[in-house]
Design an enzyme around this catalytic site. Sequence first.
Site, PDB file in Angstrom:
ATOM      1  N   GLY A 176      -8.458  49.806  66.624  1.00 62.91           N
ATOM      2  CA  GLY A 176      -8.876  48.400  66.595  1.00 62.91           C
ATOM      3  C   GLY A 176      -8.766  47.784  67.975  1.00 62.91           C
ATOM      4  O   GLY A 176      -8.477  46.590  68.126  1.00 62.91           O
ATOM      5  N   ALA A 177      -9.028  48.608  68.993  1.00 66.87           N
ATOM      6  CA  ALA A 177      -8.780  48.199  70.382  1.00 66.87           C
ATOM      7  C   ALA A 177      -9.645  47.017  70.814  1.00 66.87           C
ATOM      8  O   ALA A 177      -9.274  46.279  71.726  1.00 66.87           O
ATOM      9  CB  ALA A 177      -9.023  49.393  71.310  1.00 66.87           C
TER      10      ALA A 177
ATOM     11  N   ILE B 195      -5.962  41.417  67.937  1.00 61.26           N
ATOM     12  CA  ILE B 195      -4.588  41.888  68.212  1.00 61.26           C
ATOM     13  C   ILE B 195      -4.611  42.839  69.408  1.00 61.26           C
ATOM     14  O   ILE B 195      -3.789  42.747  70.317  1.00 61.26           O
ATOM     15  CB  ILE B 195      -3.950  42.564  66.977  1.00 61.26           C
ATOM     16  CG1 ILE B 195      -3.777  41.537  65.856  1.00 61.26           C
ATOM     17  CG2 ILE B 195      -2.606  43.206  67.331  1.00 61.26           C
ATOM     18  CD1 ILE B 195      -3.246  42.110  64.550  1.00 61.26           C
ATOM     19  N   GLY B 196      -5.609  43.726  69.403  1.00 62.83           N
ATOM     20  CA  GLY B 196      -5.759  44.664  70.520  1.00 62.83           C
ATOM     21  C   GLY B 196      -5.782  43.942  71.859  1.00 62.83           C
ATOM     22  O   GLY B 196      -5.174  44.388  72.841  1.00 62.83           O
TER      23      GLY B 196
ATOM     24  N   ARG C 194      -3.217  39.650  51.226  1.00 60.41           N
ATOM     25  CA  ARG C 194      -3.344  40.901  51.995  1.00 60.41           C
ATOM     26  C   ARG C 194      -3.679  42.080  51.090  1.00 60.41           C
ATOM     27  O   ARG C 194      -4.384  42.995  51.479  1.00 60.41           O
ATOM     28  CB  ARG C 194      -2.065  41.159  52.785  1.00 60.41           C
ATOM     29  CG  ARG C 194      -1.804  40.080  53.826  1.00 60.41           C
ATOM     30  CD  ARG C 194      -0.552  40.375  54.612  1.00 60.41           C
ATOM     31  NE  ARG C 194      -0.180  39.240  55.443  1.00 60.41           N
ATOM     32  CZ  ARG C 194       0.856  38.435  55.188  1.00 60.41           C
ATOM     33  NH1 ARG C 194       1.620  38.626  54.130  1.00 60.41           N
ATOM     34  NH2 ARG C 194       1.131  37.438  56.001  1.00 60.41           N
TER      35      ARG C 194
ATOM     36  N   ASP D  17       7.593  39.192  60.316  1.00 61.91           N
ATOM     37  CA  ASP D  17       8.355  38.409  59.331  1.00 61.91           C
ATOM     38  C   ASP D  17       9.779  38.178  59.847  1.00 61.91           C
ATOM     39  O   ASP D  17      10.339  37.081  59.719  1.00 61.91           O
ATOM     40  CB  ASP D  17       8.413  39.155  57.997  1.00 61.91           C
ATOM     41  CG  ASP D  17       7.039  39.609  57.539  1.00 61.91           C
ATOM     42  OD1 ASP D  17       6.422  38.929  56.727  1.00 61.91           O
ATOM     43  OD2 ASP D  17       6.571  40.664  58.038  1.00 61.91           O
TER      44      ASP D  17
ATOM     45  N   HIS E 264       5.276  43.249  53.466  1.00 62.82           N
ATOM     46  CA  HIS E 264       4.737  42.226  54.373  1.00 62.82           C
ATOM     47  C   HIS E 264       3.736  41.394  53.567  1.00 62.82           C
ATOM     48  O   HIS E 264       2.532  41.622  53.602  1.00 62.82           O
ATOM     49  CB  HIS E 264       4.062  42.885  55.584  1.00 62.82           C
ATOM     50  CG  HIS E 264       3.362  41.897  56.467  1.00 62.82           C
ATOM     51  ND1 HIS E 264       4.020  40.877  57.116  1.00 62.82           N
ATOM     52  CD2 HIS E 264       2.055  41.751  56.795  1.00 62.82           C
ATOM     53  CE1 HIS E 264       3.158  40.162  57.808  1.00 62.82           C
ATOM     54  NE2 HIS E 264       1.953  40.674  57.630  1.00 62.82           N
TER      55      HIS E 264
HETATM   56  N1  LIG Z   1       1.402  43.529  59.813  1.00 64.56           N
HETATM   57  C1  LIG Z   1       1.290  42.340  60.337  1.00 64.56           C
HETATM   58  O1  LIG Z   1       2.289  41.617  60.536  1.00 64.56           O
HETATM   59  C2  LIG Z   1      -0.069  41.798  60.712  1.00 64.56           C
HETATM   60  C3  LIG Z   1      -1.205  42.512  60.427  1.00 64.56           C
HETATM   61  N2  LIG Z   1      -2.453  42.035  60.747  1.00 64.56           N
HETATM   62  C4  LIG Z   1      -3.597  42.871  60.398  1.00 64.56           C
HETATM   63  O2  LIG Z   1      -4.045  43.572  61.554  1.00 64.56           O
HETATM   64  C5  LIG Z   1      -5.397  43.979  61.357  1.00 64.56           C
HETATM   65  C6  LIG Z   1      -6.233  43.685  62.601  1.00 64.56           C
HETATM   66  O3  LIG Z   1      -6.285  42.305  62.839  1.00 64.56           O
HETATM   67  P1  LIG Z   1      -7.184  41.691  64.023  1.00 64.56           P
HETATM   68  O4  LIG Z   1      -6.992  42.410  65.296  1.00 64.56           O
HETATM   69  O5  LIG Z   1      -6.963  40.241  63.953  1.00 64.56           O
HETATM   70  O6  LIG Z   1      -8.649  42.002  63.444  1.00 64.56           O
HETATM   71  P2  LIG Z   1     -10.043  42.032  64.245  1.00 64.56           P
HETATM   72  O7  LIG Z   1     -11.106  41.947  63.203  1.00 64.56           O
HETATM   73  O8  LIG Z   1     -10.045  41.063  65.364  1.00 64.56           O
HETATM   74  O9  LIG Z   1     -10.032  43.485  64.877  1.00 64.56           O
HETATM   75  C7  LIG Z   1     -10.052  44.634  64.096  1.00 64.56           C
HETATM   76  C8  LIG Z   1     -10.652  45.733  64.925  1.00 64.56           C
HETATM   77  O10 LIG Z   1     -10.514  46.930  64.184  1.00 64.56           O
HETATM   78  C9  LIG Z   1     -11.724  47.646  64.303  1.00 64.56           C
HETATM   79  N3  LIG Z   1     -11.800  48.598  63.194  1.00 64.56           N
HETATM   80  C10 LIG Z   1     -12.179  48.391  61.912  1.00 64.56           C
HETATM   81  N4  LIG Z   1     -12.153  49.539  61.234  1.00 64.56           N
HETATM   82  C11 LIG Z   1     -11.726  50.500  62.096  1.00 64.56           C
HETATM   83  C12 LIG Z   1     -11.494  51.890  61.976  1.00 64.56           C
HETATM   84  N5  LIG Z   1     -11.724  52.546  60.837  1.00 64.56           N
HETATM   85  N6  LIG Z   1     -11.050  52.545  63.060  1.00 64.56           N
HETATM   86  C13 LIG Z   1     -10.836  51.921  64.226  1.00 64.56           C
HETATM   87  N7  LIG Z   1     -11.053  50.601  64.409  1.00 64.56           N
HETATM   88  C14 LIG Z   1     -11.497  49.904  63.349  1.00 64.56           C
HETATM   89  C15 LIG Z   1     -12.812  46.576  64.308  1.00 64.56           C
HETATM   90  O11 LIG Z   1     -14.032  47.067  64.845  1.00 64.56           O
HETATM   91  C16 LIG Z   1     -12.154  45.536  65.199  1.00 64.56           C
HETATM   92  O12 LIG Z   1     -12.428  45.770  66.569  1.00 64.56           O
HETATM   93  C17 LIG Z   1      -5.863  43.257  60.101  1.00 64.56           C
HETATM   94  O13 LIG Z   1      -5.777  44.159  59.006  1.00 64.56           O
HETATM   95  C18 LIG Z   1      -4.843  42.155  59.946  1.00 64.56           C
HETATM   96  O14 LIG Z   1      -4.738  41.713  58.606  1.00 64.56           O
HETATM   97  C19 LIG Z   1      -2.588  40.848  61.387  1.00 64.56           C
HETATM   98  C20 LIG Z   1      -1.477  40.110  61.714  1.00 64.56           C
HETATM   99  C21 LIG Z   1      -0.158  40.506  61.387  1.00 64.56           C
HETATM  100  O1  LIG Z   2      -1.649  36.850  57.151  1.00 63.84           O
HETATM  101  C1  LIG Z   2      -2.451  37.684  57.561  1.00 63.84           C
HETATM  102  O2  LIG Z   2      -3.444  38.090  56.943  1.00 63.84           O
HETATM  103  C2  LIG Z   2      -2.159  38.279  58.896  1.00 63.84           C
HETATM  104  C3  LIG Z   2      -0.752  38.673  58.829  1.00 63.84           C
HETATM  105  O3  LIG Z   2      -0.413  39.681  58.243  1.00 63.84           O
HETATM  106  C4  LIG Z   2       0.253  37.713  59.246  1.00 63.84           C
HETATM  107  O4  LIG Z   2      -0.047  36.781  60.014  1.00 63.84           O
HETATM  108  O5  LIG Z   2       1.396  37.876  58.812  1.00 63.84           O
END
Ligand SMILES: NC(=O)C1=CN([C@@H]2O[C@H](COP(=O)(O)OP(=O)(O)OC[C@H]3O[C@@H](n4cnc5c(N)ncnc54)[C@H](O)[C@@H]3O)[C@@H](O)[C@H]2O)C=CC1
Ligand SMILES: O=C([O-])CC(=O)C(=O)O
Length: 329
Positions: A12-13, A17-18, A99, A163, A191
């Site tokens: 997801g570079a 987030i990347g 989620r 969290d 989460h």
């Molecule tokens: N665990 C946590 O605390 C948190 C988790 N997240 C999760 O992180 C994930 C990414 O969030 P963002 O960067 O905001 O999303 P984003 O939509 O800005 O970026 C996601 C990237 O992943 C790429 N992608 C999609 N499928 C892929 C695959 N099979 N292989 C490689 N790359 C792929 C997309 O093309 C895109 O560039 C989401 O699932 C989000 O819910 C977000 C915030 C906190």
């Molecule tokens: O809430 C979401 O979907 C993204 C995330 O995991 C967080 O901010 O904790």
Amino acid sequence: MSKAPVRVAVTGAAGQIGYSLLFRIASGEMLGKDQPVILQLLDLPQAQKAVKGVMMELEDCAFPLLAGMVATDDPNVAFKDADYCLLVGARPRGPGMERADLLTANGAIFTVQGKAIAENANENVKVLVVGNPCNTNAYIAGAAARKVGRTNPNNYHGMLRLDHNRALSQLAAKTGRPVSSLKKMVVWGNHSPTMYADYRFCTSNGDSVKALVNDHAWNNDVFLPTVGKRGAAIIDARGLSSAASAANAAIDHMHDWALGSDDWVTMGVPSDGSYGIPAGIVFGVPCECKNGEFKIIQGLEIDEYSREKINKTLGELEDERAAVADMLK
Ligand SMILES: NC(=O)C1=CN([C@@H]2O[C@H](COP(=O)(O)OP(=O)(O)OC[C@H]3O[C@@H](n4cnc5c(N)ncnc54)[C@H](O)[C@@H]3O)[C@@H](O)[C@H]2O)C=CC1
Ligand SMILES: O=C([O-])CC(=O)C(=O)O
């Protein structure tokens, strides 16, 4: 003598987030200011142009520790000889979604990537899943890796550190104590809004934080909902899900795992059966890290209120596990 570079794969570079994460890894904030890194960047074919743009910016920072970069849409290339994998790439949720709604959309990604990591990465690879629902995605990746057998399935983690950090900030504001004084925070479980942020063991300069707060209604009605629903509050305010704070938490998790923690840290790790959590479920638990290994803190007392909270978040994870069982056959 300078250290040999290590390989860090980030999926997801091209995503938001990347964009916060890569620059901090390349500057040495994750693995240390003396550790050169090679970044191996995975994204979808349609995102390759954007990944190239991020790489141009990384070049323009002239980071002394950045020893190389690869961009690819092939997981086998991205994970080749990787020492660390940060699995961020997945669809984020939008307003009104939980989620867990992402389970089918994103679950399939992690069977493919778990297998590709196990087949290609360093045998001692450390994997952190950020893409949601991150606990169950880590469980899926670990299960796929277990089938291959080369890597350690216990090294497939889900990210609960956001969290944990959110809970620390809320407690600092409530007690008037600095975040840096707060020790022994725990966030149990998933989460998701069911997570249980537990400050019963937490201290600030030796004082019990539970005694400093001394407000059960605040704990139950303000603190837990605020931490649990923080992700949704950010989506509501920004129109996009948390990115810089998520990247920061990923840096914290990997930093402490690789270089050691000086306090308890919450990690989503495959359960060893302790605290009544069935073995293998990826669950937020308190850990200590030393010499590149993590250890679950054992023997904490679980009172009736805490048991109820832990059972609720566990129930949700058991439901998620059942929902993906077919994917893992
Ligand atoms: N665990 C946590 O605390 C948190 C988790 N997240 C999760 O992180 C994930 C990414 O969030 P963002 O960067 O905001 O999303 P984003 O939509 O800005 O970026 C996601 C990237 O992943 C790429 N992608 C999609 N499928 C892929 C695959 N099979 N292989 C490689 N790359 C792929 C997309 O093309 C895109 O560039 C989401 O699932 C989000 O819910 C977000 C915030 C906190
Ligand atoms: O809430 C979401 O979907 C993204 C995330 O995991 C967080 O901010 O904790």
